[in-house]
Design a protein around this motif. Structure first.
Motif, PDB file in Angstrom:
ATOM      1  N   GLU A 128      15.889  -9.677  -9.013  1.00  0.00           N
ATOM      2  CA  GLU A 128      15.029  -8.478  -9.006  1.00  0.00           C
ATOM      3  C   GLU A 128      15.880  -7.212  -8.942  1.00  0.00           C
ATOM      4  OE1 GLU A 128      11.883  -8.618  -9.433  1.00  0.00           O
ATOM      5  OE2 GLU A 128      11.139 -10.513  -8.622  1.00  0.00           O
TER       6      GLU A 128
ATOM      7  N   GLY B 261      16.345  -4.422 -11.857  1.00  0.00           N
ATOM      8  CA  GLY B 261      15.752  -3.133 -11.474  1.00  0.00           C
ATOM      9  C   GLY B 261      14.295  -3.276 -11.072  1.00  0.00           C
ATOM     10  N   THR B 262      13.764  -4.497 -11.181  1.00  0.00           N
ATOM     11  CA  THR B 262      12.333  -4.691 -10.900  1.00  0.00           C
ATOM     12  C   THR B 262      12.009  -4.600  -9.412  1.00  0.00           C
ATOM     13  OG1 THR B 262      12.857  -7.030 -11.154  1.00  0.00           O
ATOM     14  CG2 THR B 262      11.637  -5.998 -12.935  1.00  0.00           C
TER      15      THR B 262
ATOM     16  N   LEU C  94      10.642  -1.722 -16.425  1.00  0.00           N
ATOM     17  CA  LEU C  94      10.692  -2.694 -15.335  1.00  0.00           C
ATOM     18  C   LEU C  94       9.707  -3.832 -15.584  1.00  0.00           C
ATOM     19  CD1 LEU C  94      11.008  -0.351 -12.249  1.00  0.00           C
ATOM     20  CD2 LEU C  94      12.775  -1.311 -13.710  1.00  0.00           C
TER      21      LEU C  94
ATOM     22  N   TYR D 178       9.367  -8.140 -16.865  1.00  0.00           N
ATOM     23  CA  TYR D 178      10.099  -9.408 -16.897  1.00  0.00           C
ATOM     24  C   TYR D 178      10.100  -9.932 -18.332  1.00  0.00           C
ATOM     25  CZ  TYR D 178       9.602  -8.930 -11.904  1.00  0.00           C
ATOM     26  OH  TYR D 178       9.654  -8.441 -10.623  1.00  0.00           O
TER      27      TYR D 178
ATOM     28  N   GLU E  49      16.206   0.150   2.450  1.00  0.00           N
ATOM     29  CA  GLU E  49      16.330   1.568   2.811  1.00  0.00           C
ATOM     30  C   GLU E  49      17.657   2.146   2.336  1.00  0.00           C
ATOM     31  OE1 GLU E  49      15.622   1.632   6.976  1.00  0.00           O
ATOM     32  OE2 GLU E  49      13.477   1.311   6.698  1.00  0.00           O
TER      33      GLU E  49
ATOM     34  N   LEU F 138      10.387   5.324  -2.264  1.00  0.00           N
ATOM     35  CA  LEU F 138      11.600   4.536  -2.522  1.00  0.00           C
ATOM     36  C   LEU F 138      12.803   5.081  -1.759  1.00  0.00           C
ATOM     37  CD1 LEU F 138      11.237   3.976  -6.365  1.00  0.00           C
ATOM     38  CD2 LEU F 138      10.987   2.276  -4.582  1.00  0.00           C
TER      39      LEU F 138
ATOM     40  N   LYS G 116      12.623  -2.157  -7.680  1.00  0.00           N
ATOM     41  CA  LYS G 116      12.118  -0.789  -7.526  1.00  0.00           C
ATOM     42  C   LYS G 116      10.596  -0.785  -7.672  1.00  0.00           C
ATOM     43  CE  LYS G 116      14.666   2.831  -9.275  1.00  0.00           C
ATOM     44  NZ  LYS G 116      15.145   3.703 -10.366  1.00  0.00           N
ATOM     45  N   LYS G 117      10.128  -1.532  -8.652  1.00  0.00           N
ATOM     46  CA  LYS G 117       8.677  -1.612  -8.882  1.00  0.00           C
ATOM     47  C   LYS G 117       7.991  -2.244  -7.673  1.00  0.00           C
ATOM     48  CE  LYS G 117       6.039  -4.283 -12.271  1.00  0.00           C
ATOM     49  NZ  LYS G 117       6.167  -3.605 -13.524  1.00  0.00           N
ATOM     50  N   ILE G 118       8.599  -3.293  -7.142  1.00  0.00           N
ATOM     51  CA  ILE G 118       8.006  -3.988  -6.002  1.00  0.00           C
ATOM     52  C   ILE G 118       8.002  -3.068  -4.780  1.00  0.00           C
ATOM     53  CG2 ILE G 118       8.300  -5.957  -4.432  1.00  0.00           C
ATOM     54  CD1 ILE G 118       9.540  -7.442  -6.877  1.00  0.00           C
ATOM     55  N   ARG G 119       9.128  -2.368  -4.593  1.00  0.00           N
ATOM     56  CA  ARG G 119       9.230  -1.490  -3.427  1.00  0.00           C
ATOM     57  C   ARG G 119       8.291  -0.293  -3.516  1.00  0.00           C
ATOM     58  NH1 ARG G 119      14.631   0.546  -3.538  1.00  0.00           N
ATOM     59  NH2 ARG G 119      13.921   1.799  -1.796  1.00  0.00           N
ATOM     60  N   ALA G 120       7.970   0.117  -4.729  1.00  0.00           N
ATOM     61  CA  ALA G 120       7.061   1.261  -4.889  1.00  0.00           C
ATOM     62  C   ALA G 120       5.606   0.850  -4.669  1.00  0.00           C
ATOM     63  CB  ALA G 120       7.229   1.868  -6.274  1.00  0.00           C
ATOM     64  N   SER G 121       5.374  -0.452  -4.511  1.00  0.00           N
ATOM     65  CA  SER G 121       4.002  -0.935  -4.292  1.00  0.00           C
ATOM     66  C   SER G 121       3.768  -1.120  -2.786  1.00  0.00           C
ATOM     67  CB  SER G 121       3.804  -2.266  -5.015  1.00  0.00           C
ATOM     68  OG  SER G 121       4.489  -3.285  -4.311  1.00  0.00           O
ATOM     69  N   PRO G 122       2.510  -1.327  -2.376  1.00  0.00           N
ATOM     70  CA  PRO G 122       2.253  -1.427  -0.923  1.00  0.00           C
ATOM     71  C   PRO G 122       2.609  -2.786  -0.311  1.00  0.00           C
ATOM     72  CG  PRO G 122       0.244  -0.915  -2.184  1.00  0.00           C
ATOM     73  CD  PRO G 122       1.271  -1.336  -3.159  1.00  0.00           C
ATOM     74  N   ILE G 123       3.199  -3.701  -1.062  1.00  0.00           N
ATOM     75  CA  ILE G 123       3.477  -5.037  -0.520  1.00  0.00           C
ATOM     76  C   ILE G 123       4.422  -4.937   0.683  1.00  0.00           C
ATOM     77  CG2 ILE G 123       5.383  -5.517  -2.133  1.00  0.00           C
ATOM     78  CD1 ILE G 123       4.425  -8.449  -2.161  1.00  0.00           C
ATOM     79  N   ARG G 124       4.106  -5.714   1.745  1.00  0.00           N
ATOM     80  CA  ARG G 124       4.938  -5.685   2.961  1.00  0.00           C
ATOM     81  C   ARG G 124       6.196  -6.521   2.747  1.00  0.00           C
ATOM     82  NH1 ARG G 124       1.758  -3.905   7.283  1.00  0.00           N
ATOM     83  NH2 ARG G 124      -0.467  -4.103   6.908  1.00  0.00           N
TER      84      ARG G 124
ATOM     85  N   LEU H 158       0.591  -7.125  -6.839  1.00  0.00           N
ATOM     86  CA  LEU H 158       1.268  -6.283  -5.838  1.00  0.00           C
ATOM     87  C   LEU H 158       0.287  -5.327  -5.165  1.00  0.00           C
ATOM     88  CD1 LEU H 158       4.552  -5.320  -7.762  1.00  0.00           C
ATOM     89  CD2 LEU H 158       4.311  -7.005  -5.941  1.00  0.00           C
ATOM     90  N   TYR H 159      -0.818  -5.029  -5.872  1.00  0.00           N
ATOM     91  CA  TYR H 159      -1.815  -4.093  -5.330  1.00  0.00           C
ATOM     92  C   TYR H 159      -3.097  -4.819  -4.941  1.00  0.00           C
ATOM     93  CZ  TYR H 159       1.385  -0.627  -7.154  1.00  0.00           C
ATOM     94  OH  TYR H 159       2.512   0.119  -7.389  1.00  0.00           O
TER      95      TYR H 159
ATOM     96  N   ARG I 116       1.588   4.590  -1.260  1.00  0.00           N
ATOM     97  CA  ARG I 116       2.118   3.825  -2.392  1.00  0.00           C
ATOM     98  C   ARG I 116       1.005   3.212  -3.245  1.00  0.00           C
ATOM     99  NH1 ARG I 116       7.000   0.505   0.220  1.00  0.00           N
ATOM    100  NH2 ARG I 116       6.007   1.101   2.152  1.00  0.00           N
TER     101      ARG I 116
ATOM    102  N   CYS J 201       7.476   8.420  -4.193  1.00  0.00           N
ATOM    103  CA  CYS J 201       7.008   7.040  -4.405  1.00  0.00           C
ATOM    104  C   CYS J 201       7.367   6.130  -3.236  1.00  0.00           C
ATOM    105  CB  CYS J 201       7.617   6.465  -5.669  1.00  0.00           C
ATOM    106  SG  CYS J 201       7.045   7.296  -7.130  1.00  0.00           S
TER     107      CYS J 201
ATOM    108  N   ARG K  45       2.328   3.008   3.178  1.00  0.00           N
ATOM    109  CA  ARG K  45       1.704   1.928   2.387  1.00  0.00           C
ATOM    110  C   ARG K  45       0.478   2.455   1.642  1.00  0.00           C
ATOM    111  NH1 ARG K  45      -0.408  -2.598   4.657  1.00  0.00           N
ATOM    112  NH2 ARG K  45      -0.274  -3.610   2.622  1.00  0.00           N
TER     113      ARG K  45
END
Lengths: 371, 312
Positions: free
Chosen positions: A200, A204-205, B89, B91, A369, B55, A207-215, B106-107, B78, B53, B75
């Motif tokens: 990941e 670079g993906t 980004l 796959y 972080e 990040l 970044k996409k995961i981190r920008a989402s609300p997933i814990r 993810l959402y 985001r 965002c 959260r």
């Protein structure tokens, strides 16, 4: 500059600038050589606990005592005395002793009067190597003991070997199959989970995961499930091939094997996740995972018993969760262990998995972080 | 456009060690507008977007998205943003639909909502024709569209686009601009970064010009051009050998010579241009080009910083 040289030069420079990759490249051969030297570059001071049951209560001279002290003096055996054979066999099945010698009634009389004298022997067969060493050691001892005791008599002491009721004689393939079954706990699980996060990050993906609300914990659990799937496939393939190609006579107790293998895999996956959070580059992380996996395989008793290692390395082995998984798998498959027998390793595996995941989440949070 | 402030940023400071990437940035974005961050590479645009965002952390300042604090409610925030970075980004080994499904997961989108959003992506963003193709089989333009679709699969009110058309050829760029306008028409608030002045001019309702971590100007593009970029000017190109001769009859006008081109600055260029043209003809000077040039955001940037947008 020649393009081939140019490409090579760029890659070599990149290699030297990734300090972690350089470290693991050097660490791998160093660790391997140190390990091989520690394990094989010494006289292996083999010692084994054995039990003695003395049924020759009317002995006029302390022959049994002589046998016990003689065995202790060999420094190969630590002798424990049992009141009866049943107790001794229980200890044998619990692996606290490796063999049981029973001195029968009239043993001393027969020996002193020139009559044929024999002892019976039951050896723990679950480890062919150890069994061979114990058997040879005991036979050699009685041959020597006889010669020391009375050189005039021509009839030596016979060592009559018996089979244990609960233990069957096993071959090397029966010993090695449980070990090989643990291979994916170390490699598939660890490498799969390390690769999962590294991939990941490389793509670079992340970044996409981190920008989402997933814990973070959910992200790690998702990765764990995928790695668990890969590990399961490896284990199933090994199990099926082992059955068809080797046909070992082992106990496939699926209800007990599944939870142990699951917990072992969870520990391997958690270690892989930790490595991926520590590694600064994909090369570094995969180098670390492979090196650690290869080194750990010697510590967890996959291929040979932990007792073969020097004491200080045995301590290292006992600190690795997968050691308990490997031992439990072997106990289930070879010793027909029941749930009560594997509760302790299960508890150890559960606790270590919880600790490793907690550390993993903290490291992952710190790591993202820093990104 | 509504009056509601969707994004509010106050005194944002971000250091990378000794380097100050953001130096007290403040601005607000209103509901339904396309807000542009215009500046050269290294101006701090990407850092600012990545902070919004979630990040990256920041050292000082405050930022809220729809009233929610960026740090305390990270959260929640985001979930309100669809972030589409410069790079694709996706796959490669998965199909576009599988990529959309992953992004939706993810959402925590439910199946019904996901289906609705796939329909939206197919019709509005045009991914329907290659929904079941693997990403590695797509062209660059298709990948960008799929990337955008994945970024906004959860139907966020705010869309953040970091250099959305960098590296595009002019046709695809124009196609993408239409997509961004479509998002605005569907009620989205768009924050985009760019170093393309035409893109900012074409798309943005308001533009913040950034340089060295600071906002040096912020307004509607035409206001910026008029107040900072100056008036329109007459640009004249004559044969190189006649340039000196051509300057003489134009002496009465304020002018400069730049890159062998005479630039005349007057308040009423449309009225003056026939007169200028006649003067040159009367002197027997043939003009290769004579045109009125409106100021651009590039001019605004040059006036403010003394550098071109393309300079580092």
């Amino acid at each position: 500059m020649d393009p081939i040289i140019g490409v090579a030069k760029k890659d070599v420079k990149t290699f030297f600038r990734e300090r972690g990759t350089v470290f693991w490249t050097i660490a791998f051969p160093v660790l391997m050589l140190l390990l091989f030297t520690a394990i094989f570059g010494r006289e292996i001071p083999f010692t084994a606990n054995i039990g003695i049951v003395n049924d020759d209560k009317t002995t006029p001279i302390p022959i049994a005592a002589n046998i016990i002290s003689g065995l202790n003096e060999t420094k190969v055996f630590n002798v424990k005395i049992f009141e009866n054979k049943t107790e001794a066999l229980e200890a044998l099945n619990a692996t606290s002793i490796r063999a049981v010698i029973t001195i029968p009634e009239n043993f001393a009389f027969n020996l002193t009067t020139g009559m044929p004298a024999s002892v019976s022997l039951v050896v723990d067969e679950t480890n062919p190597d150890t069994a061979r060493l114990v058997r040879d050691g005991i036979r050699t001892f009685f041959a020597e003991f006889y010669r020391e005791f009375n050189k005039n008599y021509t009839e030596p002491i016979s060592v009559i070997e018996e089979s244990s009721i609960t233990q069957q004689r096993i071959g090397y393939k029966e010993y090695i199959v449980p070990g090989v079954l643990c291979y994916p706990l170390l490699f598939s699980s660890m490498v799969a989970s390390t690769g999962a996060i590294v991939y990941e990050r490389e793509r670079g993906t992340l970044k996409k995961i981190r920008a989402s609300p997933i814990r973070p914990l959910n992200m790690l659990f998702g990765k764990t499930l995928a790695a668990l799937f890969q590990t399961t496939i490896s284990i199933l393939i090994i199990a099926v091939l082992a059955v068809f190609l080797l046909g070992p006579k082992v106990n496939w107790n699926i209800p007990l094997l599944v939870p142990i293998v699951f917990l072992g895999s969870m520990n391997g996956i958690a270690i892989g996740l930790l490595i991926s959070c520590i590694g600064r580059s994909p090369q570094e992380a995969s180098g670390a995972a492979t090196t650690i996996g290869i080194v750990l395989q010697f510590f967890i008793g996959m291929y040979f018993p932990l007792e073969y290692l020097p004491e200080y390395l045995q301590q290292v082995g006992r600190a690795i969760p997968m050691t308990y998984a490997a031992q439990a798998v072997r106990d289930i498959m070879i010793r027909n262990a029941m749930l009560s027998d594997i509760l302790q390793p299960m508890v150890v595996l559960i606790i270590s998995a919880i600790i490793l995941y907690a550390v993993g989440v903290l490291l992952y949070k710190r790591w993202v972080e820093k990104e | 456009m509504g009056e509601k402030r969707i994004i509010e940023v106050e005194g944002l400071v971000k250091h990378y060690g000794e380097v100050t990437a953001l130096d007290g940035v403040s601005f607000s974005v209103e509901e339904g507008e396309i807000f542009g961050l215009l500046g050269p590479n290294g101006a701090g645009k990407t850092t600012l977007m990545e902070i919004l965002c979630g990040l990256r952390r920041f050292n000082e300042g405050k930022a809220t998205i729809l009233g929610f604090d960026l740090v305390k409610d990270s959260r929640k925030v985001r979930g309100m943003i669809g972030f589409c970075p410069q790079e694709t980004l996706l796959y490669d080994l998965l199909s576009v639909l599988e990529n959309l499904a992953f992004s939706a997961s993810l959402y925590s989108l439910n199946r019904k909502k996901f289906k609705e959003r796939v329909d939206f992506s197919s019709k509005v963003l045009g991914v329907g024709e290659f929904l079941n193709r693997k990403v590695q089989q797509l062209s660059g333009g298709m990948k960008r569209r799929a990337n955008l679709a994945a970024s906004i699969i959860h139907d966020p009110p705010i869309v953040i686009l970091d250099e959305p058309t960098v590296g595009f050829d002019p046709n695809i760029k124009r196609e993408f601009w239409e997509l961004i306008k479509t998002l605005k028409n569907h009620g989205k608030t768009v924050l985009l970064s760019t170093h393309d002045m035409y893109e900012a001019d074409e798309l943005c309702n308001r533009v913040a010009i950034m340089d060295k971590g600071k906002i040096v100007a912020l307004d509607k593009p035409h206001v910026l051009k008029k107040t900072i970029g100056g008036e329109a000017s007459i640009h004249i190109k004559v044969k190189d050998t006649q340039t000196k001769k051509a300057l003489k009859p134009l002496d009465k006008y304020s002018h400069i010579l730049r890159d062998n081109e005479i630039q005349i600055f007057v308040t009423n260029p449309w009225e003056i241009m026939p007169e200028v043209s006649n003067k040159l003809i009367s002197q027997g000077i043939l003009t290769e080009k004579i045109e009125i040039v409106e100021p651009t955001l590039e001019d605004v940037f040059i006036k403010l910083t003394g550098r071109k947008l393309t300079e580092e």
